[in-house]
Write an enzyme that holds these catalytic residues in place. Structure first.
Site, mmCIF file in Angstrom:
data_model
loop_
_atom_site.group_PDB
_atom_site.id
_atom_site.type_symbol
_atom_site.label_atom_id
_atom_site.label_comp_id
_atom_site.label_asym_id
_atom_site.label_seq_id
_atom_site.Cartn_x
_atom_site.Cartn_y
_atom_site.Cartn_z
ATOM 1 N N CYS A 102 -15.866 -6.600 4.196
ATOM 2 C CA CYS A 102 -14.723 -7.363 3.691
ATOM 3 C C CYS A 102 -15.195 -8.770 3.351
ATOM 4 C CB CYS A 102 -13.639 -7.419 4.775
ATOM 5 S SG CYS A 102 -12.182 -8.368 4.307
ATOM 6 N N HIS A 144 -7.417 -0.333 2.641
ATOM 7 C CA HIS A 144 -8.013 -1.583 3.140
ATOM 8 C C HIS A 144 -7.244 -2.789 2.591
ATOM 9 C CE1 HIS A 144 -11.678 -4.188 4.095
ATOM 10 N NE2 HIS A 144 -10.961 -4.968 3.299
ATOM 11 N N GLU A 145 -6.960 -2.776 1.281
ATOM 12 C CA GLU A 145 -6.284 -3.932 0.674
ATOM 13 C C GLU A 145 -4.834 -4.042 1.153
ATOM 14 O OE1 GLU A 145 -8.167 -6.004 -0.556
ATOM 15 O OE2 GLU A 145 -9.886 -4.686 -0.844
ATOM 16 N N HIS A 148 -4.485 -5.699 4.518
ATOM 17 C CA HIS A 148 -4.553 -7.170 4.523
ATOM 18 C C HIS A 148 -3.154 -7.781 4.509
ATOM 19 C CE1 HIS A 148 -8.696 -8.454 4.326
ATOM 20 N NE2 HIS A 148 -8.989 -7.579 3.376
HETATM 21 ZN ZN ZN Z 1 -10.919 -7.021 2.939
#
Ligand code: ZN
Length: 191
Positions: A102, A144-145, A148
């Protein structure tokens, strides 16, 4: 072109769930400027994706794109995708052990279980609602995004802390095996 600073793990804006974007504002100059900055910053840093709160914008949008990425040479391509107010639902229980890094977590990688079949809904950069089913390895990038935007970074999801490693150690000892697993997966799913 504005390449913005990427916040690092522990920063309060990264650890806090982001606010929804008012759909009526998507086509306005402020949100369009955020989108441009996200794309510019992602491309400058060779990220596969970047979420708004990583560049200090506490709203729910992210961008993703994989072309030929030197940071992630084994990733299958993802055309440039802008997602505002994303919602992900899992379409099956099938998962894959993904090795993630990341831009907000310098020089660290680790193994995270990600679903292989998801539905992604949200708004595109023109303010048009869309719904897509994403299958295979690329589904991990979107999870993953979206994480966030809930204040969740990949280390929070690493099940076995012994899988943490630096990028150098990954390249030296783990990348070949992992890239082979990804190629097999991409062969099965086509993406
Ligand atoms: Zn990330």
């Amino acid at each position: 072109m504005t390449v913005r600073d990427v916040l690092q793990i522990g920063h309060p804006t990264l650890m806090t769930p982001a606010e929804p974007v008012d759909p009526a504002r998507i086509t306005g100059p402020e949100v369009q400027g955020w989108i441009t900055d996200l794309i510019d910053t992602m491309r400058d840093r060779n990220g596969a994706g970047i979420a708004a709160n990583q560049i200090g914008i506490p709203y729910r949008l992210f961008v993703a794109e994989v072309t030929s990425n030197p940071r992630y040479p084994y990733k299958p391509p993802i055309p440039l995708t802008v997602v505002i107010n994303p919602v992900i639902t899992f379409l099956s229980d099938q998962t894959f052990t993904n090795n993630e890094g990341c831009l907000s977590v310098p020089n660290l990688r680790g193994d995270v279980e990600r679903h292989l079949e998801i539905r992604l809904t949200g708004y595109d950069r023109h303010g048009t609602p869309f719904e897509r089913e994403i299958r295979g390895y690329s589904a991990a990038t979107f999870q993953h995004e979206a994480d966030h935007l809930d204040g969740v970074l990949f280390p929070h999801r690493v099940g076995d802390p012994r899988t943490f490693c630096s990028w150098e150690v990954f390249a030296q000892f783990r990348q070949a095996d992992f890239a082979q697993r990804v190629r097999t997966l991409v062969g099965e799913w086509g993406c």
